[in-house]
Write a protein that holds these residues in place. Structure first.
Motif, PDB file in Angstrom:
ATOM      1  N   ASN A  98      42.815 -61.491 -17.526  1.00 46.42           N
ATOM      2  CA  ASN A  98      41.668 -60.691 -17.968  1.00 46.42           C
ATOM      3  C   ASN A  98      40.332 -61.345 -17.610  1.00 46.42           C
ATOM      4  OD1 ASN A  98      43.319 -58.720 -19.180  1.00 46.42           O
ATOM      5  ND2 ASN A  98      43.509 -59.973 -21.032  1.00 46.42           N
TER       6      ASN A  98
ATOM      7  N   ASP B 253      52.723 -56.801 -13.747  1.00 44.96           N
ATOM      8  CA  ASP B 253      53.080 -57.867 -12.798  1.00 44.96           C
ATOM      9  C   ASP B 253      54.599 -58.006 -12.678  1.00 44.96           C
ATOM     10  OD1 ASP B 253      53.375 -58.721 -15.362  1.00 44.96           O
ATOM     11  OD2 ASP B 253      52.441 -60.674 -15.061  1.00 44.96           O
TER      12      ASP B 253
ATOM     13  N   ARG C 201      46.628 -58.326 -11.667  1.00 43.66           N
ATOM     14  CA  ARG C 201      45.512 -58.723 -12.518  1.00 43.66           C
ATOM     15  C   ARG C 201      45.914 -59.975 -13.301  1.00 43.66           C
ATOM     16  NH1 ARG C 201      42.994 -55.115 -17.462  1.00 43.66           N
ATOM     17  NH2 ARG C 201      41.156 -56.399 -17.867  1.00 43.66           N
ATOM     18  N   ARG C 202      45.017 -60.948 -13.385  1.00 41.00           N
ATOM     19  CA  ARG C 202      45.366 -62.219 -14.016  1.00 41.00           C
ATOM     20  C   ARG C 202      44.380 -62.575 -15.120  1.00 41.00           C
ATOM     21  NH1 ARG C 202      44.470 -66.286 -11.755  1.00 41.00           N
ATOM     22  NH2 ARG C 202      46.147 -67.586 -12.559  1.00 41.00           N
TER      23      ARG C 202
ATOM     24  N   GLY D  25      40.545 -64.452 -13.185  1.00 37.62           N
ATOM     25  CA  GLY D  25      40.143 -63.208 -12.536  1.00 37.62           C
ATOM     26  C   GLY D  25      40.463 -63.107 -11.065  1.00 37.62           C
TER      27      GLY D  25
ATOM     28  N   THR E 122      37.115 -62.514 -14.845  1.00 38.34           N
ATOM     29  CA  THR E 122      36.165 -61.808 -13.993  1.00 38.34           C
ATOM     30  C   THR E 122      35.910 -62.611 -12.729  1.00 38.34           C
ATOM     31  OG1 THR E 122      35.077 -60.850 -15.923  1.00 38.34           O
ATOM     32  CG2 THR E 122      33.856 -60.819 -13.853  1.00 38.34           C
TER      33      THR E 122
ATOM     34  N   VAL F  93      42.695 -62.999  -7.517  1.00 41.50           N
ATOM     35  CA  VAL F  93      43.940 -62.376  -7.058  1.00 41.50           C
ATOM     36  C   VAL F  93      44.507 -63.227  -5.936  1.00 41.50           C
ATOM     37  CG1 VAL F  93      44.964 -60.316  -6.024  1.00 41.50           C
ATOM     38  CG2 VAL F  93      43.118 -60.090  -7.699  1.00 41.50           C
TER      39      VAL F  93
ATOM     40  N   LYS G 141      41.842 -53.567  -5.530  1.00 38.28           N
ATOM     41  CA  LYS G 141      42.869 -52.813  -6.232  1.00 38.28           C
ATOM     42  C   LYS G 141      44.024 -53.746  -6.604  1.00 38.28           C
ATOM     43  CE  LYS G 141      41.962 -48.344  -4.034  1.00 38.28           C
ATOM     44  NZ  LYS G 141      42.553 -47.214  -3.255  1.00 38.28           N
ATOM     45  N   VAL G 142      44.415 -53.674  -7.876  1.00 37.68           N
ATOM     46  CA  VAL G 142      45.512 -54.500  -8.361  1.00 37.68           C
ATOM     47  C   VAL G 142      46.477 -53.640  -9.169  1.00 37.68           C
ATOM     48  CG1 VAL G 142      44.131 -56.610  -8.445  1.00 37.68           C
ATOM     49  CG2 VAL G 142      44.224 -55.135 -10.447  1.00 37.68           C
TER      50      VAL G 142
ATOM     51  N   ASP H 249      48.718 -52.798 -12.466  1.00 39.02           N
ATOM     52  CA  ASP H 249      48.502 -53.044 -13.884  1.00 39.02           C
ATOM     53  C   ASP H 249      49.693 -53.744 -14.537  1.00 39.02           C
ATOM     54  OD1 ASP H 249      50.196 -50.969 -13.591  1.00 39.02           O
ATOM     55  OD2 ASP H 249      49.297 -49.685 -15.115  1.00 39.02           O
TER      56      ASP H 249
END
Length: 341
Positions: free
Chosen positions: A140, A155, A137-138, A274, A142, A276, A150-151, A153
């Motif tokens: 925060n 990194d 997730r990058r 947002g 969208t 990936v 699916k990522v 939580d």
């Protein structure tokens, strides 16, 4: 009875307000009529003086004329002589303050338009924050997609597919960005290789007659102002390209004024928000689609070379610096010219 008196008072006040409005309109019309004829404001001798006066003398003189005319004097002078209100107010301030300059000087020291390297291309160069590749997730942000993604939580680099080092060159005059995505370390050699690659691929066709380029860069990182390796790589780059390179480092804590930060990197971050990235190609392709209302265009490439860190100082560094690097008189540790021969 009281009602009649109240109505009478209201009518009288209404009449007086109309009279004031008509008086103001009449006065304004007179002002407009007078401003259409400069001869009503200044004499022939005063006009002759204004033609021969320098900019400082002229604004102070028109400020005195505005004071002489009294009410609406500034408007009269601005409309008749086609001058800015700020110019008249500045002249008034100088007269009231009694400011005096050295003989032969029109502006204060450091005043006037700043000189620019209009004859040479100007590039802003820096490295963006490193990114790890994988289902993470990058920022925060969208991102819109056809199905949920699916990522992880956290990194952790142990779960990544590698990392990328985004290096950017921003053409200040053409509002164009050139991004190179590396897979190794952010070193001086990497930064200069990015410059060479982008020059050979794009910039030499944009500036075919260029003999010298100017590069704006931070004082730390791969283009550290105190790094011998950065200066050594710059000398090698100047020889390879056959160009003189003028370097201007930003002082510490001044990166926010670096053009590439708010003209290129911020726009790429907006596009990436947002998203990936499982591969470096995905990041590169998305960065190439970056646009802005200012007309920004971005070109991207990938550098898969491996770069070493902590290299030993070259014994020829001092002699080569004396031969190829000319430091400026003002802030020589941040401003210097790298000669190609």
């Amino acid at each position: 009875m009281h009602l009649v008196y109240n109505l009478l008072i209201i009518n009288v006040l209404y009449f007086l307000n109309l009279l004031k409005i008509r008086t103001f309109i009449t006065e304004f019309q007179v002002v407009v009529q007078v401003t259409n004829n400069p001869a009503d404001i200044v004499t022939d001798k005063e006009m002759e003086y204004l033609r021969d006066a320098n900019e400082r003398q002229a604004r102070q003189f028109v400020a005195i004329i505005a004071e002489r005319l009294g009410r609406h004097g500034v408007n009269l002078v601005c409309n008749a002589l086609d001058m800015s209100r700020n110019t008249v107010y500045r002249g008034r301030h100088e007269v009231q303050a009694g400011e005096h300059l050295e003989e032969g000087r029109v502006r204060k020291q450091g005043g006037g338009r700043k000189s620019t390297l209009s004859k040479h291309p100007i590039f802003s160069m820096d490295t963006k924050k490193k990114e790890i590749l994988g289902p993470f997730r990058r920022d925060n942000g969208t991102a819109y997609c056809t199905e949920p993604v699916k990522v992880n939580d956290h990194d952790y680099s142990t779960f990544s597919n590698g990392k990328m080092v985004p290096h950017g060159i921003y053409d200040v005059m053409r509002n164009t960005g050139y991004m190179t995505f590396g897979v190794s370390h952010d070193t001086a050699e990497f930064a200069c290789d990015c410059l060479v690659e982008q020059w050979e691929k794009h910039l030499r066709y944009v500036y075919p007659s260029a003999k010298c380029i100017c590069i704006l860069c931070d004082g730390g990182g791969s283009n550290n102002a105190r790094s011998w390796q950065f200066k050594w790589c710059l000398m090698e780059t100047a020889k390879r390209l056959g160009l003189d390179i003028r370097i201007a480092h930003y002082p510490p804590y001044c990166s926010k004024w670096h053009p590439i930060e708010h003209m290129l990197f911020s726009q790429i971050s907006r596009v990436w928000s947002g998203a990936v990235f499982n591969t470096i190609e995905e990041a590169s392709d998305m960065a190439a689609k970056t646009t802005a209302k200012t007309g920004l265009t971005v070109f991207t490439t990938i550098n898969r070379n491996i770069y070493e860190t902590k290299k030993e100082r070259n014994p020829l560094f001092e002699s080569e610096c004396d031969r190829h690097i000319v430091k400026d008189e003002i802030l020589p540790k941040w401003n210097y010219l790298v000669k190609c021969n």
